[in-house]
Write an enzyme that holds these catalytic residues in place. Structure first.
Site, PDB file in Angstrom:
ATOM      1  N   ASP A 128      -9.177  -6.275  -4.448  1.00 36.30           N
ATOM      2  CA  ASP A 128      -8.829  -5.177  -3.533  1.00 36.30           C
ATOM      3  C   ASP A 128      -9.933  -4.119  -3.565  1.00 36.30           C
ATOM      4  O   ASP A 128     -10.186  -3.505  -4.603  1.00 36.30           O
ATOM      5  CB  ASP A 128      -7.493  -4.563  -3.950  1.00 36.30           C
ATOM      6  CG  ASP A 128      -6.953  -3.565  -2.927  1.00 36.30           C
ATOM      7  OD1 ASP A 128      -7.758  -2.922  -2.232  1.00 36.30           O
ATOM      8  OD2 ASP A 128      -5.722  -3.435  -2.835  1.00 36.30           O
TER       9      ASP A 128
ATOM     10  N   HIS B 138      -7.506  -6.021   0.152  1.00 33.47           N
ATOM     11  CA  HIS B 138      -6.305  -5.200   0.319  1.00 33.47           C
ATOM     12  C   HIS B 138      -5.362  -5.754   1.392  1.00 33.47           C
ATOM     13  O   HIS B 138      -4.181  -6.006   1.125  1.00 33.47           O
ATOM     14  CB  HIS B 138      -6.743  -3.775   0.686  1.00 33.47           C
ATOM     15  CG  HIS B 138      -5.645  -2.778   0.698  1.00 33.47           C
ATOM     16  ND1 HIS B 138      -5.044  -2.284  -0.448  1.00 33.47           N
ATOM     17  CD2 HIS B 138      -5.013  -2.150   1.737  1.00 33.47           C
ATOM     18  CE1 HIS B 138      -4.116  -1.419  -0.130  1.00 33.47           C
ATOM     19  NE2 HIS B 138      -4.060  -1.313   1.186  1.00 33.47           N
TER      20      HIS B 138
ATOM     21  N   SER C 134       0.831  -1.206   0.000  1.00 33.47           N
ATOM     22  CA  SER C 134       0.000   0.000   0.000  1.00 33.47           C
ATOM     23  C   SER C 134       0.866   1.256   0.000  1.00 33.47           C
ATOM     24  O   SER C 134       1.659   1.457  -0.917  1.00 33.47           O
ATOM     25  CB  SER C 134      -0.963  -0.044   1.188  1.00 33.47           C
ATOM     26  OG  SER C 134      -1.997   0.910   1.047  1.00 33.47           O
TER      27      SER C 134
END
EC number: 3.5.1.9
Length: 294
Positions: free
Chosen positions: A232, A272, A132
């Protein structure tokens, strides 16, 4: 393969300037082994996302055939941006660990890498893995000779840190402006970007990693791997696709024998954070990169 683990401070600037270190009891020869350095995500601000988020990945990796080629692993913590509305651990304006603003995050990452390079002398023989916003930070490390021109606080670090042989960006954020624009209907996205980088969108552009002359900035780089899951729900495929194109525009090729190779690994069915919570797929990708570099 047996590893010993410890938590080590790399700076005294805050309580979050620590790293989790895993060292093999029988390391490979320096010229044959490679280091892994992991950078967690959490929108630059989430106190619940820490260096331990890679534990599942590392557990899979340490029981794989790649373990014998690993010289060491470091998973980094770094100062976080304010998050006063966090439901269980709101930040205090008086806590130096929870009031970071760009370039504090990248300064911490560079400080940690230099600490490790000075102590263990592995030079550029390492792989950076970032999840991320950790992927943002990983590619920011590769912006060689840039940060010192823009921010005095990073100048000495940037002159000394050797960038990695490879970067694995996982569920990454690569272009801040298009990211905030895509999620304009979700105020939280603009909020955490502004907490980390301020409101000046020119700074967002400078901090992004899609408009970099990689031929000049990351001459040591041999492999850039973009990993993203089709499930995600927090970061769409637009971000990795933007990064993939940017690498291609700067000469990186998706060819087996390319000197500077880019790869796009599309995972299926993982949200995610599930990518690191499960860890198996990420360990497999990392193991493949280790094999190619060693």
């Amino acid at each position: 393969m047996s590893f010993t683990s410890s938590t080590v401070p790399y700076s005294t600037i805050s309580t979050l300037n620590t790293l989790t270190l895993h060292l093999p009891t029988t390391p490979p020869k320096p010229a044959q082994g490679i280091w892994l350095i992991c950078i967690h995500g959490g929108a630059w601000c989430d106190p619940l996302i820490t260096s331990t988020c890679f534990d599942a990945t590392l557990k899979h990796l340490l029981f794989s055939s790649s373990a014998s080629q690993i010289s060491g692993i470091a998973s980094l913590n770094y100062r976080l941006s304010p998050y006063p509305s966090h439901p269980t651990d709101p930040s205090s304006p008086y806590d130096p660990a929870r009031n970071a603003k760009h370039p504090d995050h990248i300064t911490d990452i560079l400080t940690a890498i230099l600490f490790l390079q000075d102590k263990y002398k592995f030079g550029d023989r390492y792989i950076l893995i970032g999840h991320s916003c950790g992927a943002t930070l990983a590619f920011q490390v590769a912006k060689k000779r840039y940060w010192g021109k823009r921010y005095e606080s990073t100048e000495a670090l940037e002159l000394n840190v050797e960038p990695p042989l490879a970067i694995i960006g996982v569920e990454g954020i690569y272009d801040l402006s298009t990211f905030v624009e895509e999620y304009a209907h979700e105020p939280f996205y603009r909020g955490f970007v502004e907490h980390a980088f301020g409101r000046d969108e020119a700074v967002w552009k400078e901090a992004s990693v899609v408009d970099v002359d990689w031929e000049d900035s990351w001459t040591e780089g041999r492999e850039a791997v973009i990993v993203h899951s089709d499930a995600d729900k927090l970061v769409s495929l637009k971000q990795p696709e933007r990064m993939w194109k940017a690498l291609g525009d700067k000469g990186w090729k998706d060819d087996e024998g390319a000197e500077r190779r880019k790869r796009f690994v599309k995972l299926k069915g993982l949200d995610h954070d599930e990518v690191w919570e499960d860890g198996k797929a990420l360990a497999e990708v990392t193991g493949e990169v280790i094999g190619r570099l060693t």
